[in-house]
Scaffold this motif. Sequence first.
Motif, PDB file in Angstrom:
ATOM      1  N   GLU A 110       0.822  -1.205   0.000  1.00 17.90           N
ATOM      2  CA  GLU A 110       0.000   0.000   0.000  1.00 17.90           C
ATOM      3  C   GLU A 110       0.858   1.259   0.000  1.00 17.90           C
ATOM      4  N   ILE A 111       1.963   1.234   0.726  1.00 13.31           N
ATOM      5  CA  ILE A 111       2.891   2.367   0.706  1.00 13.31           C
ATOM      6  C   ILE A 111       3.433   2.569  -0.705  1.00 13.31           C
ATOM      7  N   LEU A 112       3.781   1.470  -1.356  1.00 11.50           N
ATOM      8  CA  LEU A 112       4.342   1.552  -2.710  1.00 11.50           C
ATOM      9  C   LEU A 112       3.302   1.991  -3.733  1.00 11.50           C
ATOM     10  N   ILE A 113       2.029   1.677  -3.485  1.00 15.09           N
ATOM     11  CA  ILE A 113       0.965   2.197  -4.353  1.00 15.09           C
ATOM     12  C   ILE A 113       0.909   3.723  -4.238  1.00 15.09           C
ATOM     13  N   ALA A 114       1.004   4.225  -3.002  1.00 15.19           N
ATOM     14  CA  ALA A 114       1.017   5.676  -2.808  1.00 15.19           C
ATOM     15  C   ALA A 114       2.217   6.303  -3.503  1.00 15.19           C
ATOM     16  N   VAL A 115       3.385   5.672  -3.356  1.00 12.65           N
ATOM     17  CA  VAL A 115       4.593   6.151  -4.041  1.00 12.65           C
ATOM     18  C   VAL A 115       4.361   6.210  -5.548  1.00 12.65           C
ATOM     19  N   ILE A 179      16.408   7.406  -5.356  1.00  8.68           N
ATOM     20  CA  ILE A 179      17.609   6.887  -4.693  1.00  8.68           C
ATOM     21  C   ILE A 179      17.312   6.516  -3.247  1.00  8.68           C
ATOM     22  N   LYS A 180      16.600   7.386  -2.556  1.00  2.00           N
ATOM     23  CA  LYS A 180      16.263   7.101  -1.148  1.00  2.00           C
ATOM     24  C   LYS A 180      15.330   5.909  -1.048  1.00  2.00           C
ATOM     25  N   LEU A 181      14.392   5.815  -1.974  1.00  2.00           N
ATOM     26  CA  LEU A 181      13.437   4.700  -1.940  1.00  2.00           C
ATOM     27  C   LEU A 181      14.145   3.367  -2.146  1.00  2.00           C
ATOM     28  N   ILE A 182      15.039   3.287  -3.148  1.00  2.00           N
ATOM     29  CA  ILE A 182      15.694   2.011  -3.429  1.00  2.00           C
ATOM     30  C   ILE A 182      16.678   1.644  -2.313  1.00  2.00           C
ATOM     31  N   ALA A 183      17.219   2.642  -1.613  1.00  2.00           N
ATOM     32  CA  ALA A 183      18.075   2.344  -0.462  1.00  2.00           C
ATOM     33  C   ALA A 183      17.267   1.644   0.621  1.00  2.00           C
ATOM     34  N   MET A 184      16.077   2.177   0.908  1.00  2.00           N
ATOM     35  CA  MET A 184      15.223   1.567   1.929  1.00  2.00           C
ATOM     36  C   MET A 184      14.748   0.187   1.496  1.00  2.00           C
ATOM     37  N   LEU A 185      14.368   0.078   0.229  1.00  2.00           N
ATOM     38  CA  LEU A 185      13.927  -1.228  -0.269  1.00  2.00           C
ATOM     39  C   LEU A 185      15.086  -2.216  -0.314  1.00  2.00           C
ATOM     40  N   GLY A 186      16.279  -1.722  -0.548  1.00  2.00           N
ATOM     41  CA  GLY A 186      17.455  -2.597  -0.539  1.00  2.00           C
ATOM     42  C   GLY A 186      17.691  -3.199   0.833  1.00  2.00           C
ATOM     43  N   PHE A 187      17.514  -2.392   1.882  1.00  2.00           N
ATOM     44  CA  PHE A 187      17.658  -2.920   3.240  1.00  2.00           C
ATOM     45  C   PHE A 187      16.544  -3.903   3.546  1.00  2.00           C
ATOM     46  N   LEU A 188      15.357  -3.631   3.046  1.00  2.00           N
ATOM     47  CA  LEU A 188      14.207  -4.504   3.293  1.00  2.00           C
ATOM     48  C   LEU A 188      14.374  -5.855   2.589  1.00  2.00           C
ATOM     49  N   PHE A 199      16.328  -5.032 -11.602  1.00  2.00           N
ATOM     50  CA  PHE A 199      16.371  -5.567 -12.965  1.00  2.00           C
ATOM     51  C   PHE A 199      14.975  -5.531 -13.597  1.00  2.00           C
ATOM     52  N   ILE A 200      13.980  -5.968 -12.831  1.00  2.00           N
ATOM     53  CA  ILE A 200      12.595  -5.927 -13.325  1.00  2.00           C
ATOM     54  C   ILE A 200      12.194  -4.486 -13.632  1.00  2.00           C
ATOM     55  N   GLY A 227       9.828   5.778 -10.019  1.00  2.00           N
ATOM     56  CA  GLY A 227       9.338   5.205  -8.765  1.00  2.00           C
ATOM     57  C   GLY A 227       8.333   4.084  -8.949  1.00  2.00           C
ATOM     58  N   PRO A 228       7.367   4.228  -9.892  1.00  2.00           N
ATOM     59  CA  PRO A 228       6.402   3.141 -10.094  1.00  2.00           C
ATOM     60  C   PRO A 228       7.057   1.828 -10.498  1.00  2.00           C
ATOM     61  N   PHE A 229       8.085   1.908 -11.312  1.00  2.70           N
ATOM     62  CA  PHE A 229       8.756   0.687 -11.772  1.00  2.70           C
ATOM     63  C   PHE A 229       9.594   0.067 -10.644  1.00  2.70           C
ATOM     64  N   LEU A 230      10.265   0.919  -9.857  1.00  4.30           N
ATOM     65  CA  LEU A 230      10.995   0.408  -8.697  1.00  4.30           C
ATOM     66  C   LEU A 230      10.038  -0.245  -7.703  1.00  4.30           C
ATOM     67  N   SER A 231       8.900   0.401  -7.483  1.00  6.73           N
ATOM     68  CA  SER A 231       7.926  -0.123  -6.519  1.00  6.73           C
ATOM     69  C   SER A 231       7.409  -1.485  -6.955  1.00  6.73           C
ATOM     70  N   ALA A 232       6.980  -1.574  -8.211  1.00  3.02           N
ATOM     71  CA  ALA A 232       6.434  -2.836  -8.725  1.00  3.02           C
ATOM     72  C   ALA A 232       7.508  -3.919  -8.764  1.00  3.02           C
ATOM     73  N   GLY A 233       8.690  -3.563  -9.266  1.00  2.00           N
ATOM     74  CA  GLY A 233       9.761  -4.552  -9.388  1.00  2.00           C
ATOM     75  C   GLY A 233      10.188  -5.113  -8.047  1.00  2.00           C
ATOM     76  N   CYS A 234      10.318  -4.238  -7.050  1.00  3.40           N
ATOM     77  CA  CYS A 234      10.775  -4.692  -5.730  1.00  3.40           C
ATOM     78  C   CYS A 234       9.698  -5.469  -4.994  1.00  3.40           C
ATOM     79  N   PHE A 235       8.427  -5.119  -5.196  1.00  2.00           N
ATOM     80  CA  PHE A 235       7.380  -5.904  -4.546  1.00  2.00           C
ATOM     81  C   PHE A 235       7.296  -7.304  -5.160  1.00  2.00           C
ATOM     82  N   ILE A 236       7.435  -7.384  -6.472  1.00  2.00           N
ATOM     83  CA  ILE A 236       7.472  -8.700  -7.126  1.00  2.00           C
ATOM     84  C   ILE A 236       8.660  -9.503  -6.603  1.00  2.00           C
TER      85      ILE A 236
END
Length: 254
Positions: A110-115, A179-188, A199-200, A227-236
């Motif tokens: 849901e957070i990534l949908i908002a992003v 950049i900040k988003l992918i850093a947080m998602l990288g830790f997650l 890659f996705i 951001g939408p592509f990072l969000s979708a790719g990382c959630f997948i």
Amino acid sequence: MSVITFLYIYAFVFGACIASFINVVIYRLPLGIPISKGRSRCDSCGTQLKWYDLIPVISYVIYRGKCHYCGAKIGIRGWLLEIVGGLLGCLCFYHYGLSLMTIASFILAEILIAVTFIDIDTMEIPNQLVVATGIMAILFAFIDPTVSLVSRVIGFFIVSAPMLGLCYIKEGAFGGGDIKLIAMLGFLLGTVNVLVGTFIAIISAGIYAIILLATKNTKLQAHMAFGPFLSAGCFIALLYGSQLLHTYLALYGL
């Protein structure tokens, strides 16, 4: 009705309700309007909406996509997001079952949908959502023991650092929010899954850009929300990263 059917229905209803709230976030956050301030109003006539005007999915269908009071047309995006929220609730439950990971992965979704939609609308990712993603990353470090702390720390830098470096080489290559988003998602996600997710994101963004260029809907030098592509790719990658990686490596006999 079986218990499993009831749980899926509950997951959908819960997901749709949270997605309805996310619609409010998407609208108010870029405008600087407090999310908790007042009840929703019709954008056309200003009438304060009652609870039965805001039943996720159902109200839109009952009122045929129009304001109950002035008859103004309501955009379909919010309704579709409520349905997507419900489906994401079912997907997370399907993947993780009755566990904390189900709730955590759904909140992240849901957070990534908002992003995604704020980035599409404004070409910016609010710091509040980056912080929310960071909080989820810390939570995942406690409830998901399959990813080591070392992998999480490497994941924090392995994509964000090169993206930051590219910004020094070519100004505006990536937005600071990306950049900040992918850093947080990288830790997650940890090292492997954040690479899979990135890659996705790159492949899907490239395909989308080619489609836009081919249909002459954009210019080569135009900026595009990443951001939408990072969000979708990382959630997948969160849900299916390992399977996708093994499938990809199997193509090369590895």
